[in-house]
Structures are given as C-alpha cells and as structure tokens.
Write a protein that holds these residues in place. Structure first.
Motif, PDB file in Angstrom:
ATOM      1  N   GLU A 156      38.465  75.304   7.847  1.00 42.78           N
ATOM      2  CA  GLU A 156      39.402  75.520   8.944  1.00 42.78           C
ATOM      3  C   GLU A 156      38.962  76.710   9.772  1.00 42.78           C
ATOM      4  O   GLU A 156      38.116  77.503   9.348  1.00 42.78           O
ATOM      5  N   THR A 157      39.537  76.828  10.955  1.00 43.54           N
ATOM      6  CA  THR A 157      39.222  77.952  11.837  1.00 43.54           C
ATOM      7  C   THR A 157      40.464  78.337  12.624  1.00 43.54           C
ATOM      8  O   THR A 157      41.289  77.476  12.964  1.00 43.54           O
ATOM      9  N   THR A 158      40.615  79.623  12.881  1.00 45.23           N
ATOM     10  CA  THR A 158      41.688  80.140  13.734  1.00 45.23           C
ATOM     11  C   THR A 158      41.076  80.533  15.072  1.00 45.23           C
ATOM     12  O   THR A 158      40.065  81.229  15.120  1.00 45.23           O
ATOM     13  N   ARG A 217      46.850  77.106  17.290  1.00 47.66           N
ATOM     14  CA  ARG A 217      46.104  78.334  16.992  1.00 47.66           C
ATOM     15  C   ARG A 217      45.152  78.149  15.817  1.00 47.66           C
ATOM     16  O   ARG A 217      44.277  78.967  15.586  1.00 47.66           O
ATOM     17  N   LEU A 218      45.345  77.076  15.055  1.00 45.33           N
ATOM     18  CA  LEU A 218      44.492  76.827  13.886  1.00 45.33           C
ATOM     19  C   LEU A 218      44.271  75.335  13.737  1.00 45.33           C
ATOM     20  O   LEU A 218      45.180  74.528  13.956  1.00 45.33           O
ATOM     21  N   GLY A 247      45.971  86.546  11.913  1.00 45.51           N
ATOM     22  CA  GLY A 247      44.775  86.693  12.725  1.00 45.51           C
ATOM     23  C   GLY A 247      45.067  87.415  14.026  1.00 45.51           C
ATOM     24  O   GLY A 247      46.137  88.010  14.205  1.00 45.51           O
ATOM     25  N   LYS A 248      44.125  87.326  14.949  1.00 42.35           N
ATOM     26  CA  LYS A 248      44.253  88.075  16.197  1.00 42.35           C
ATOM     27  C   LYS A 248      45.458  87.632  17.008  1.00 42.35           C
ATOM     28  O   LYS A 248      46.206  88.456  17.545  1.00 42.35           O
ATOM     29  N   VAL A 249      45.668  86.305  17.100  1.00 43.17           N
ATOM     30  CA  VAL A 249      46.786  85.798  17.894  1.00 43.17           C
ATOM     31  C   VAL A 249      48.110  86.217  17.273  1.00 43.17           C
ATOM     32  O   VAL A 249      49.027  86.670  17.971  1.00 43.17           O
ATOM     33  N   ALA A 250      48.218  86.075  15.951  1.00 43.53           N
ATOM     34  CA  ALA A 250      49.452  86.470  15.271  1.00 43.53           C
ATOM     35  C   ALA A 250      49.690  87.966  15.394  1.00 43.53           C
ATOM     36  O   ALA A 250      50.825  88.416  15.589  1.00 43.53           O
ATOM     37  N   GLU A 251      48.621  88.747  15.306  1.00 41.45           N
ATOM     38  CA  GLU A 251      48.744  90.193  15.414  1.00 41.45           C
ATOM     39  C   GLU A 251      49.296  90.577  16.790  1.00 41.45           C
ATOM     40  O   GLU A 251      50.184  91.442  16.908  1.00 41.45           O
ATOM     41  N   GLU A 252      48.792  89.924  17.836  1.00 40.20           N
ATOM     42  CA  GLU A 252      49.278  90.210  19.182  1.00 40.20           C
ATOM     43  C   GLU A 252      50.736  89.791  19.344  1.00 40.20           C
ATOM     44  O   GLU A 252      51.532  90.506  19.973  1.00 40.20           O
ATOM     45  N   ARG A 253      51.087  88.639  18.782  1.00 39.20           N
ATOM     46  CA  ARG A 253      52.477  88.169  18.862  1.00 39.20           C
ATOM     47  C   ARG A 253      53.421  89.134  18.156  1.00 39.20           C
ATOM     48  O   ARG A 253      54.503  89.464  18.671  1.00 39.20           O
TER      49      ARG A 253
END
Length: 429
Positions: free
Chosen positions: A287-289, A370-371, A226-232
């Motif tokens: 679930e939600t991220t 994050r999730l 997701g967005k957070v993982a992509e930024e990391r």
C-alpha cells in the motif's frame, strides 16, 4: 517508595552488575559502555526487533571492502532506494528516495541491485533465532517483528531484557548483521523504542514514563499519521501527542471517524493489541499513502498496477499465493473502505491487478483518497496457484510471461521492464 538497587546489564559480555547507588559508565568486566539500565527493565516483555539497514548490511557483510563506504541498495538510476546504509544516510539518503536524488546527495555511493533471494534467506535465519526465544513472533516484514517473551524467564533462566541482549549478540556473531531492539509494555511503545538508538540499539520505554515521554512528540510519531493526516490534525490544533491526549475523544471521533479513539488511546500510551504469530500467514499486501488526495481513476489505476507488482513480488519471494484479493482505500476524511474478490489462487501481478482494478473502478465516484492498497488473503503454497484449466487457458501464458520479466529484472534491475501503464499519469516517486 524507596527504589531498590540499580542493575546494569552489559550488552557485550552479558554480565549483570548491581549497584546500591550511582551509575555505571562502563562495564566493570569488559569495559563496554553499552549498558542496559531501567527501573522496569525486568518487568517488560513486549519487544520490537528491527534489523539495521538490512539489505545494505548484508551486502557489507558479504563484501568487507564496503565496510566504510556509503552503500545504496536500489534499482538503478531510474529506480528508487530500497535501503541506504548509515554512512549514506549521513548525506541525506533515505529509503524510497528516487535514485537520481540519492546520487546527487551522495555521488560517491556504491549502488547495488537488490538480491531478494539472499535477503529472504537471511531474514529466515533471523526469524528462526527469534522463534527459539518465544513462539509468539509477529513478523511485520522480512527484517522486523514483534515478540512477546511473557513467561519465558524459566525457559531461558533470564529476564526478557537479558534474553534479547543475548539474541542481539548472537545475530551479530552468527549471521553478521546487527539489530536494534525496543522493549516496552506494548507494541506501540516497543516500535517507537526500537528507533531511538539505531544502529545496534536497545531502548526501553516503561509504563510509568510513557505519557511524559510521548507528550511533546509530534503526532506523526503515531503509526498511520502521514503527512496529510498531520496537516489535517494541525489545522484542528493537534500538533503534539499531548494535544491528542488532552482532547475529548468525541472531538477526535468527529474529526477522524474510527481513527479518533485509536489515536486517543495511543496518545496515552495504551495499546491492547496482542502479538499475533499468525499475522504474516493471514495476508500479504502492498500500500501507499499519497502526498495529496487523489480522486482521478486515471491516476489511481497506474499506482494500483505498481502496487500489484510489489504484492506479486512479495508472494513469489515467500513462495506463497492468495485466493482472495482485497482492495484497501482510505478517504480524505480517514474513512476506510475495503472490497474483496475471490478468484483461483494466484501470485501473478496481472491477475491481482485485474481483480483490484475492477474493485477500484466501482469505488471511483469522485471521492478523493489518501491511501491505496492491495492485498492477498486465504494464503496458500505457490504450487497450488496459477495452474490453469480448460476454462482458463491463458494463465500459463501469463505465468510464463511474468517469469520471463522477473528473470530480466533480476539480471538488469527493476527498471529493465516497465509496463506502459506506469508512464501514464505517473505519480512522482
């Protein structure tokens, strides 16, 4: 190695054409431009089938006057978009978008409240047709599934590609909606392929082209990034799938934990997961991220309530209940935590939430997540759930209260009755 003749399968008349050299722009039999041609077409058997704009397509089918209009299926001005038809999507409307933003982008849209009973009925019709192709059908949701057609050539007297083309035409003719199909050597690539040519698509990603096809795609193409993982990943220098492919697996493990090796394999187009026909009956979840990592339980608990309501609705629509509640958390460093509690079989949001909240509170130790997700396992029929006994006399009152709330929401939309906890520290939609 010299290539053999080129084969072209028409998706409209299902005629198979053979040419020694050159391409076909249109079917010689019917004139259709919708031809399937790929070097590995007849050697692949893993498919992902996805109904196109499912809810909106059903509404357009049932009301032909909506055919050329932008249609949004969702829960009123204060709700969110469940599905937007492809006309509405040209205005920038997307699923999960707040309704007020969707109507600002597309003020002429026709908004229709969801009719889940109807959608479930149509979803079961499509599923029944899938099971006529193969018993190996793994549902992902009401409107999509993986299929493994290995070994079905003798049964259908056709390759999996031809069988799937005939299936797509049959769904369109008999049910009145359309599907998009991805065909590939594994589930990961099949899921990607089904998104390449929507709506009414049929795309193939073969073994030999997988690595080159994936190389320049963003890492966000991989499910779970997701967005957070992509930024990391971007901060660590991983922006394209080729970056993950060329990395040392140990570095990805150090960065992402157990997720690292999975991403490395997928970046090479490798996915060993089998199509699991029992998947849907094993568990149902929601679930939600998050856009930003969250540690505050005062923020997490209201989100858990909304997820519990979603889980409850899915159980009720499927006529199912669960005996075990499982809380799912993923930390900011991508480490997964799951905690479970067994209770009498239930499909009630209040009971699911109470169990999930107790599990969540034990995990709120300052860790940022994050999730967040909640699921039900040990699935059973709804008739076995929420019966109550001498030691649990409140369950009937809770059941009757939720039925009354469900009835109001069916008539007036999801926003008609909202629990007060949702408004406290509410995460934006």
């Amino acid at each position: 190695m010299t290539e053999g003749p080129h084969r072209f399968l028409c998706r409209d008349c299902l005629t198979d054409h053979v040419r020694e050299h050159g391409a076909l722009d249109r079917c010689p039999a019917c004139g259709s431009p919708r031809l399937i041609s790929h070097p590995e077409r007849d050697s692949l058997s893993i498919a992902h089938v996805d109904c196109d704009a499912f809810y909106a397509s059903i509404e357009k089918r049932d009301d032909p006057s909506l055919a050329d209009k932008p249609v949004i299926v969702g829960g009123g001005r204060r709700g969110v978009v469940s599905t937007a038809c492809y006309v509405a999507r040209t205005y920038g409307v997307r699923s999960a978008m707040p309704m007020f933003k969707a109507l600002k982008a597309c003020p002429d849209a026709v908004v229709i409240r969801p009719n889940m009973e109807k959608y479930v009925r149509v979803g079961r019709e499509v599923r029944r047709m899938m099971l006529e192709l193969t018993p190996l059908v793994e549902p992902l949701s009401i409107d999509e599934a993986f299929l493994d057609l290995s070994g079905t050539e003798r049964l259908h007297h056709a390759s999996p590609a031809a069988t799937l083309a005939a299936f797509a035409r049959r769904v369109e003719t008999e049910i009145g909606i359309t599907v998009s199909i991805g065909l590939a050597p594994n589930k990961f690539l099949a899921k990607i392929a089904s998104d390449l040519d929507k709506p009414r698509g049929f795309s193939i990603i073969g073994r030999r082209e997988a690595a080159d096809f994936l190389a320049d795609k963003p890492v966000s193409l991989i499910h779970g990034v997701g967005k957070v993982a992509e930024e990391r990943l971007a901060k660590a220098g991983f922006r394209r799938i080729r970056d993950l492919r060329d990395a040392w697996p140990e570095r990805l493990t150090a960065l992402l934990g157990r997720e690292g090796p999975r991403l490395h394999r997928l970046a090479h187009g490798i996915d060993d997961r089998m199509v699991d026909p029992e998947r849907e009956t094993k568990s149902i979840s929601a679930e939600t991220t998050f856009e930003h990592d969250i540690a505050d339980p005062a923020v997490l608990v209201p989100i858990l309530w909304r997820l519990s309501e979603k889980l409850s609705a899915r159980l009720k629509h499927a006529g199912l209940a669960g005996r075990t509640v499982t809380l799912k958390l993923k930390t900011a460093d991508f480490r997964l935590r799951t905690r479970s509690r067994t209770l009498p079989a239930t499909q009630l949001a209040s009971r699911l939430f109470e169990a999930g909240r107790d599990l969540l509170q034990a995990e709120c130790d300052g860790t940022a997540f994050r999730l967040l997700g909640i699921g039900a396992t040990e699935i059973c029929a709804a008739e076995e759930a929420d019966l109550g006994d001498l030691a649990d006399q409140d369950v009937r009152r809770a059941r009757d209260m939720e039925r009354a709330v469900d009835t109001l929401r069916e008539r007036f939309g999801a926003a008609a009755v909202v629990k007060g906890i949702v408004f406290k520290n509410r995460e934006p939609d």
